[in-house]
Design a protein around this motif. Structure first.
Motif, PDB file in Angstrom:
ATOM      1  N   VAL A   3      44.333 124.378 -30.774  1.00 29.74           N
ATOM      2  CA  VAL A   3      43.865 125.690 -31.223  1.00 29.74           C
ATOM      3  C   VAL A   3      42.930 125.477 -32.414  1.00 29.74           C
ATOM      4  CG1 VAL A   3      45.842 127.004 -30.406  1.00 29.74           C
ATOM      5  CG2 VAL A   3      45.928 125.991 -32.677  1.00 29.74           C
ATOM      6  N   GLN A  43      40.282 130.593 -33.642  1.00 29.68           N
ATOM      7  CA  GLN A  43      41.263 131.267 -32.782  1.00 29.68           C
ATOM      8  C   GLN A  43      42.459 131.751 -33.584  1.00 29.68           C
ATOM      9  OE1 GLN A  43      41.805 128.030 -29.987  1.00 29.68           O
ATOM     10  NE2 GLN A  43      40.773 129.168 -28.364  1.00 29.68           N
ATOM     11  N   GLN A 103      41.348 134.813 -35.535  1.00 26.53           N
ATOM     12  CA  GLN A 103      41.092 135.917 -34.626  1.00 26.53           C
ATOM     13  C   GLN A 103      42.406 136.529 -34.147  1.00 26.53           C
ATOM     14  OE1 GLN A 103      38.507 134.778 -31.463  1.00 26.53           O
ATOM     15  NE2 GLN A 103      38.103 136.854 -30.783  1.00 26.53           N
ATOM     16  N   GLN A 152      32.368 135.377 -33.094  1.00 23.75           N
ATOM     17  CA  GLN A 152      31.662 134.872 -31.917  1.00 23.75           C
ATOM     18  C   GLN A 152      30.179 135.234 -32.054  1.00 23.75           C
ATOM     19  OE1 GLN A 152      33.572 136.448 -28.464  1.00 23.75           O
ATOM     20  NE2 GLN A 152      35.593 135.898 -29.167  1.00 23.75           N
ATOM     21  N   PRO A 207      43.039 134.831 -27.831  1.00 26.58           N
ATOM     22  CA  PRO A 207      43.350 133.566 -28.506  1.00 26.58           C
ATOM     23  C   PRO A 207      44.848 133.350 -28.648  1.00 26.58           C
ATOM     24  CG  PRO A 207      42.458 135.166 -30.056  1.00 26.58           C
ATOM     25  CD  PRO A 207      42.253 135.736 -28.691  1.00 26.58           C
ATOM     26  N   HIS A 266      46.319 130.947 -26.072  1.00 23.14           N
ATOM     27  CA  HIS A 266      46.197 129.517 -26.385  1.00 23.14           C
ATOM     28  C   HIS A 266      47.234 129.113 -27.431  1.00 23.14           C
ATOM     29  CE1 HIS A 266      42.442 129.136 -24.174  1.00 23.14           C
ATOM     30  NE2 HIS A 266      42.034 130.257 -24.737  1.00 23.14           N
ATOM     31  N   SER A 324      40.837 122.275 -36.396  1.00 23.29           N
ATOM     32  CA  SER A 324      41.778 122.568 -35.304  1.00 23.29           C
ATOM     33  C   SER A 324      43.124 121.903 -35.531  1.00 23.29           C
ATOM     34  CB  SER A 324      41.197 122.093 -33.968  1.00 23.29           C
ATOM     35  OG  SER A 324      41.070 120.681 -33.957  1.00 23.29           O
TER      36      SER A 324
END
Length: 906
Positions: free
Chosen positions: A409, A413, A416, A538, A562, A565, A594
């Protein structure tokens, strides 16, 4: 083509033509593995008819198994008793449903008359179950026979659905007319359809997950699963090719085969299919099924629930037409495309219709992920207890298992998801029950801590947040939980809540609805800010209008939520501490950083498969080196060494149709060793070009040259262009390069093929084409360079993986700690690196020889290939023919002689 029944070791194998001797050996060995309930590792080179051998061998065993089972049942029903006394075991041919309790342990000191009474009762129960199973089987066979001979039944589902739709339309009009007068008296309702977005009451953590799952059909009694074979491969095209092989085999007319696929492949509802992405299709389908299950309850409630009736239900999801489609699926062998066409004709959903056919099927064809992922397997209704699993194209099985159960992730994400969930809670918080609010707050806390551990803040835009600390850090699961300060959260409960409440789907619907603002309200500024924030995450997405999206208006496909995920990442964190690691990758900004979960022990997920199944067969064209499968997968999954059977057959081509060479030095006596330190030297790149120039003068047709990486291929190409070697190569072969984009591969292959064909017909100085490819790229797997397309395959260097990769270093350390080191053997971690390299080599050089009359030369450019441990990891059919050439002269002479002799028309 007439069928040829072959008898091998007293077993009859129907076959569409006279099989090769290696196919007979393959089928006989496969039969014995299935009969003995073992784990088989089968290697059969591409072009040797592996698929037909798998089909005819496995289905011959299933035919005999069913015959023995029916004979045993008939004998037991005739005598009315079961010979279970004196410690004898029950016959293994009985179905799993009939294997319950005969020899269960009795309390010590129990009187004999009690033991005899209990045993007699068990015998009677078993006989009763056998009778019920026999009746069910007879009914099913009669039903399928009736469908085969009665074409009118083919359209029964369509007619029935049309009648139901007409009745529903009339009832809907009546309800609307009755409710019209009372509409003004109703209290103020949320926006139309908004009740779909509100989480239902979460009652108990201990309730069974199946209670709230709409994927499972609740209509009618559950059908008994017969003994069957599950066949899985990587792609839908490979599965379709296998189904076509079944159709042309002697078993094609009588086998009950079911092809499983995703909703994206099987959905026939045009309104849903137009959504595009797999996640959107899944969400809309699930929403429609919930609507259908809730519809009957809503009709019985008070008029205040009237708005729920507006929610769409799928016209192709009905019990009766799904049952009829199920029977039609079982009548004849069909691939995915044929199944979709049948569903459209019967107006019944192929996705759910195929799943309802699983219990009665003899052969189930499905993708890797559906079988290897436990949650997906359970949702699809797949039961492995006592069944047979065939895993084809299994050379990358370990990587597949690792990939399925790893998760990553990004900081973007996480931010968000946090913003979306916070907005959701603010809007619907007063309408949510206490447990829902508690779990939502826990998820928000987790998201906040994940962002914090990366060095960011959820209250700021992740694109503009610079991190003070950068680099990659690797931690155990427990250390990561402590550092993130989430060790006090029960992740198992949070994961269970996410699964049962479907909070990510609700959040996705909420985001989809308010990605564009609805009519003005007091909440519009808040939602407008939410929309602006989402768009800022985005920046590449076109800014959408703030006006409502009209019904039927085309929408830009949105990314999946998100949170979905992140749910995968949360599930991965419940893995045992020793079996996985968490990688914290901190880049320049939070959005680029990440968290990644790396699974170190894929065997933990494969263990359930080998434990439940009667037998498992892992098959492929190039399975060498098999030590990875034995040690990393099977031994770690608890499989005893004596249960594992290896089978490797030669090729169908004559031995003199292949010329594998290891070349240790080039034309100017430059030693060939393409290590990271030496391969970028100008003299090494020059020598490689000179070798290719010489080879292209004697090899007709196509030459495929594999480089260890895209970057190295680019460097070599640029050097050759500058030095003039590229122009010298172009005199004999037109040069093509493997594209980085997948959608350009087909075009390059067509031009490459057309060039070779034209050169062969026209004559002239250009004798074919040279294709510069990359190991592990688009051309190294799944592409066939048969005949003139691949008369020579050249491997430049050894494609060792990046030893500095944190993931690889941790995997090596894990294997060194976990696996024993044999006498005289390298450490397991070092062996892993060599095996990864040779698996990639074997896949690439296997692209050339594709059928019995094909011929090709294989050139390995690196003196390290001459080492016995490396040579021993080549496929047997290549290994036995390899010639090591210390200098280039003898190698070139052997190449010229081989291609001169093979190119002369016979």
């Amino acid at each position: 083509m007439a069928n040829k029944t072959q008898e091998v070791g007293g077993i009859h194998f129907p076959f569409p033509f006279t099989p090769y001797s290696i196919q007979k050996d393959f089928m006989a060995e496969l039969y014995q593995v299935l009969e003995a309930g073992k784990i088989g590792i089968f290697e059969s080179p591409t072009g040797t008819g592996k698929s037909l051998s798998l089909i005819c061998g496995a289905l011959s065993w299933l035919r005999d198994f069913e015959q023995k089972k029916h004979q045993e049942e008939a004998r037991l029903l005739e005598t009315g008793t079961v010979p279970l006394s004196d410690g004898q075991e029950q016959s293994p041919s009985l179905s799993s449903s009939c294997k319950e309790t005969p020899d269960t342990l009795r309390p010590v000191g129990e009187p004999d008359w009690v033991t005899q009474f209990v045993q007699k009762k068990e015998e009677r129960d078993l006989v009763d179950r056998l009778k019920e199973e026999q009746v069910r089987r007879k009914k099913r066979e009669e039903r399928l026979q009736q469908i085969r001979h009665n074409a009118q039944l083919k359209y029964a589902a369509k007619r029935m659905r049309q009648e139901e739709e007409e009745m529903e339309r009339v009832l809907r009009l009546s309800r609307e007319a009755l409710a019209a007068g009372a509409a003004a008296e109703l209290p103020e309702q949320p926006a139309c359809g908004e009740e779909d977005l509100v989480l239902a009451e979460y009652e108990s953590d201990e309730e069974k997950g199946a209670a709230g799952r709409v994927d499972q059909d609740e209509d009618g009694p559950e059908e008994e699963h017969v003994t069957k074979i599950y066949y899985c491969s990587r792609t839908h095209s490979q599965l379709a090719q296998f189904v076509h092989e079944v159709q042309r085999s002697p078993f094609g007319k009588d086998t009950r085969l079911v092809s499983l696929g995703s909703r994206q492949n099987l959905c026939i509802n045009e309104d849903v299919k137009t959504l595009g992405s797999a996640q959107l299709i899944n969400d809309r389908c699930m929403e429609m099924q919930r609507s259908k299950h809730e519809k009957s309850r809503a009709e019985e409630e008070k008029p205040k629930r009237r708005k729920q009736e507006r929610r769409a239900t799928c016209p192709f999801y009905g019990y009766e037409q799904l049952q009829l489609l199920r029977d039609q699926v079982l009548v004849g062998v069909k691939d995915i495309e044929q199944l979709v066409a049948l569903g459209k004709e019967a107006r019944a959903c192929p996705y759910y219709g195929s799943r309802s056919a699983i219990p009665a099927a003899q052969l189930v064809v499905l993708p890797y992920q559906m079988l290897l992922h436990a949650a997906t397997r359970q949702a699809a209704g797949i039961r492995l207890q006592g069944q047979v699993v065939l895993i084809d194209e299994a050379h990358n099985l370990i990587d597949t298992l690792t990939g399925i159960h790893s998760a990553e992730v990004s900081g973007s994400q996480l931010c968000q998801a946090h913003s979306q969930l916070l907005q959701y809670m603010e809007r619907y918080g007063k309408r949510l029950k206490a447990k829902n609010l508690m779990y939502i707050k826990q998820i928000l806390y987790l998201l906040e801590k994940f962002v914090t551990v990366l060095g960011g803040n959820t209250k700021q835009n992740p694109n503009t947040q610079s991190l003070s600390q950068t680099g990659t850090e690797l931690k155990t699961i427990n250390d990561f939980l402590f550092e993130s300060q989430i060790d006090n959260i029960n992740l198992f409960k949070v994961q269970r809540y996410c699964e049962r409440s479907m909070v990510s789907r609700k959040l996705f619907g909420f985001t989809e609805r308010y990605g564009t603002v609805l009519a003005p309200s007091r909440e519009q500024p808040k939602l407008a800010g939410f929309q602006h924030f989402l768009q800022s995450l985005q920046p590449t997405v076109t800014q959408t209008s703030v006006t409502p999206v009209e019904e039927g208006e085309a929408r830009v496909p949105r990314l999946a939520s998100p949170l979905m995920h992140i749910e995968s990442f949360l599930a991965a964190l419940t893995t045992a501490n020793q079996d996985g690691r968490v990688i914290l990758s901190r880049q320049g900004s939070l959005s680029q950083s990440s968290l990644k979960f790396l699974l170190l022990n894929p065997a933990v997920h494969f263990a359930q498969v080998v434990k439940e199944c009667r037998a498992v067969v892992i098959a492929g064209g190039t399975m060498q080196p098999v030590s990875d499968f034995r040690e990393q997968l099977l031994a770690c999954a608890g499989v005893e060494a004596e249960r594992v059977v290896e089978f490797s057959c030669g090729h169908v081509i004559p031995p003199d149709n292949i010329l594998p060479l290891v070349i240790c030095s080039g034309p100017s006596s430059q030693q060939l060793e393409f290590t990271y330190q030496k391969r970028e030297l100008p003299q090494m790149m020059d020598e490689t070009g000179r070798i290719l120039c010489n080879l292209c003068t004697v090899v007709p047709g196509g030459v495929v040259c594999f480089f260890p990486s895209y970057e190295y291929q680019r460097q070599v190409y640029a050097h050759w262009d500058k030095s003039g070697l590229l122009a010298r190569l172009a005199v004999k072969k037109k040069i093509f390069q493997e594209p980085k984009r997948a959608n350009q591969v087909e075009q390059v292959l067509m031009e490459y093929s057309r060039c070779i064909k034209c050169c062969g017909q026209a004559g002239g100085t250009v004798t074919g084409a040279l294709l510069l490819s990359v190991v592990g790229g688009k051309m190294s797997e799944g592409i066939n360079f048969s005949d003139n397309l691949g008369r020579c395959v050249v491997m430049v260097g050894m494609p060792y993986p990046n030893i500095k990769s944190p993931e690889l270093q941790e995997k090596m350390a894990y294997l060194d700690q976990t696996l024993p080191r044999g006498p005289g053997q390298p450490p397991p971690g070092k062996a892993l690196v060599e095996n990864l390299c040779m698996k990639a080599v074997n896949q690439s050089i296997g692209r050339a020889i594709r059928h019995q009359k094909d011929f090709a030369s294989i050139v390995l450019l690196d003196q390290r290939y001459a080492r016995p441990p490396i040579l021993g990891k080549l496929p047997a059919w290549i290994r036995d023919r390899v010639e090591v050439k210390a200098t280039f002269g003898p190698a070139f002479a052997a190449m010229r002689k081989f291609h001169r002799e093979k190119s002369v028309p016979s």
